[in-house]
Design an enzyme around this catalytic site. Structure first.
Site, PDB file in Angstrom:
ATOM      1  N   GLU A 119       0.836  -1.207   0.000  1.00  0.00           N
ATOM      2  CA  GLU A 119       0.000   0.000   0.000  1.00  0.00           C
ATOM      3  C   GLU A 119       0.870   1.257   0.000  1.00  0.00           C
ATOM      4  OE1 GLU A 119      -2.615   1.594  -0.227  1.00  0.00           O
ATOM      5  OE2 GLU A 119      -4.386   0.332   0.108  1.00  0.00           O
ATOM      6  N   ARG A 179      -8.203   1.749  12.857  1.00  0.00           N
ATOM      7  CA  ARG A 179      -6.805   2.113  12.611  1.00  0.00           C
ATOM      8  C   ARG A 179      -6.745   3.065  11.437  1.00  0.00           C
ATOM      9  NH1 ARG A 179      -4.681   0.193   7.910  1.00  0.00           N
ATOM     10  NH2 ARG A 179      -5.220  -1.883   7.127  1.00  0.00           N
ATOM     11  N   ASN A 228      -5.626   4.428   7.750  1.00  0.00           N
ATOM     12  CA  ASN A 228      -5.543   3.788   6.450  1.00  0.00           C
ATOM     13  C   ASN A 228      -4.800   4.709   5.476  1.00  0.00           C
ATOM     14  OD1 ASN A 228      -6.110   1.570   4.729  1.00  0.00           O
ATOM     15  ND2 ASN A 228      -7.815   2.677   3.813  1.00  0.00           N
ATOM     16  N   GLU A 283     -15.628  -3.186  10.857  1.00  0.00           N
ATOM     17  CA  GLU A 283     -16.561  -3.908  11.726  1.00  0.00           C
ATOM     18  C   GLU A 283     -17.605  -2.994  12.347  1.00  0.00           C
ATOM     19  OE1 GLU A 283     -14.225  -6.040  14.540  1.00  0.00           O
ATOM     20  OE2 GLU A 283     -13.286  -7.320  13.022  1.00  0.00           O
ATOM     21  N   ASN A 303     -10.405   6.085   2.205  1.00  0.00           N
ATOM     22  CA  ASN A 303      -9.376   5.576   1.298  1.00  0.00           C
ATOM     23  C   ASN A 303      -8.932   6.681   0.347  1.00  0.00           C
ATOM     24  OD1 ASN A 303      -7.686   3.421   0.444  1.00  0.00           O
ATOM     25  ND2 ASN A 303      -9.362   1.979   0.779  1.00  0.00           N
ATOM     26  N   ASP A 338     -10.124   1.616  -4.164  1.00  0.00           N
ATOM     27  CA  ASP A 338      -9.110   1.681  -3.110  1.00  0.00           C
ATOM     28  C   ASP A 338      -8.356   3.002  -3.260  1.00  0.00           C
ATOM     29  OD1 ASP A 338      -7.077   1.042  -1.194  1.00  0.00           O
ATOM     30  OD2 ASP A 338      -7.299  -1.083  -1.625  1.00  0.00           O
TER      31      ASP A 338
END
Length: 298
Positions: free
Chosen positions: A23, A106, A108, A126, A153, A205
């Protein structure tokens, strides 16, 4: 005038990395190197295309996005904190720690704006709607810029700097905002690109913007880069031999190469065999050059 469709383009495998979750590619024009992360292996890599050499630092946490800093340092978002990585010693120093409300959150994707402020989004798959987008300023202050996201993103700015783009992957949308460079504020959100007609497993993404303002987005589970005009018109796609491309960036001496990171995480054995090069880094000759990387504190 109707935008021209993409010419036929192909992707070349330039680094056999076999990353779990490659990434955050970041081009350093001064050094002519590509920084990138393998998030789940806690590694920050530096790849030199001219020699093919790649080395890494083990940073001990899930580093997901980076920015260039003055001196031999990188700004790195790790887990719940903003850090800098000393490129000579490998030492990581925490600059700011965030407190996330939802468990499992977290950082990204992240990127600097043209004025040198670091924008970084969180992800909380989640707990849909519990992620956010933050702006970390060179003076160390922080501001929440957007809320009610799930996986913040791909980020980017138009060439003239008046439009900001933000992706929320599970919504399968890329949003556009009016951007005020002087204040760093965003407003008037609209949907720039809606990928809701894709297969339900396919999500946008990371993204990159070229010098014509076209938007290049990696399609996770879509096996390609998709290119759209500034008005959202589909211009074409570049197929990759892997299922999960993650993020493009422009690099090379003239910013005329698109580097693409990819992932192997979560694939079945059959899928890995079909996409043998999953986790590698690819390069595409760009039909239009990209924009220079914005450093932190510019």
């Amino acid at each position: 005038m109707t935008p021209a469709p993409l010419p036929e383009l192909s992707a070349q495998n330039v680094l056999y990395a076999r990353a779990r979750l490659g990434e955050g590619p970041l081009w350093d024009g001064d050094k002519q190197v590509l920084y990138w992360v393998d998030i789940l292996n806690h590694r920050v890599h530096v790849f030199e295309p001219s020699s093919g050499d790649d080395c890494h630092w083990d940073v001990g946490d899930v580093g997901s996005a980076m920015a260039l800093m003055a001196g031999e340092k990188l700004l790195v978002a790790m887990g719940d904190r903003i850090t800098h990585l000393d490129l000579t010693s490998g030492t990581v120093e925490t600059l700011h720690t965030f407190k996330f409300d939802a468990p499992g959150t977290r950082f990204n994707d992240g990127k600097c704006d043209p004025q040198g402020r670091f924008w970084i989004g969180s992800m909380c798959p989640e707990n849909p709607g519990q992620a956010a987008l933050y702006r970390y300023n060179p003076d160390g202050s922080v501001k929440t810029m957007e809320t009610e996201l799930t996986i913040s993103n791909g980020l980017g700015w138009s060439p003239n700097g008046d439009t900001f783009y933000l992706t929320d992957s599970p919504q399968r949308k890329i949003f556009a905002y009016a951007f005020d460079g002087a204040t760093g504020e965003i407003s008037d959100r609209t949907v720039a690109i809606d990928l809701g007609d894709e297969d339900e497993s396919v999500e946008p993404d990371g993204l990159a913007i070229d010098s014509d303002g076209n938007i290049w987005t990696a399609l996770w589970n879509g096996g390609c880069l998709a290119c759209f005009s500034p008005t959202g018109q589909a211009l074409g796609r570049v197929e990759l031999p892997v299922q999960r491309p993650t993020c493009p960036t422009f690099g090379g001496p003239n910013l005329s190469t698109i580097y693409v990171t990819t992932a192997s995480v979560g694939l079945s054995q059959k899928e890995i065999q079909q996409g043998f090069y999953s986790g590698d880094v690819f390069a595409i000759a760009a039909p239009v050059p990209g924009l220079p990387t914005n450093p932190f504190g510019a």
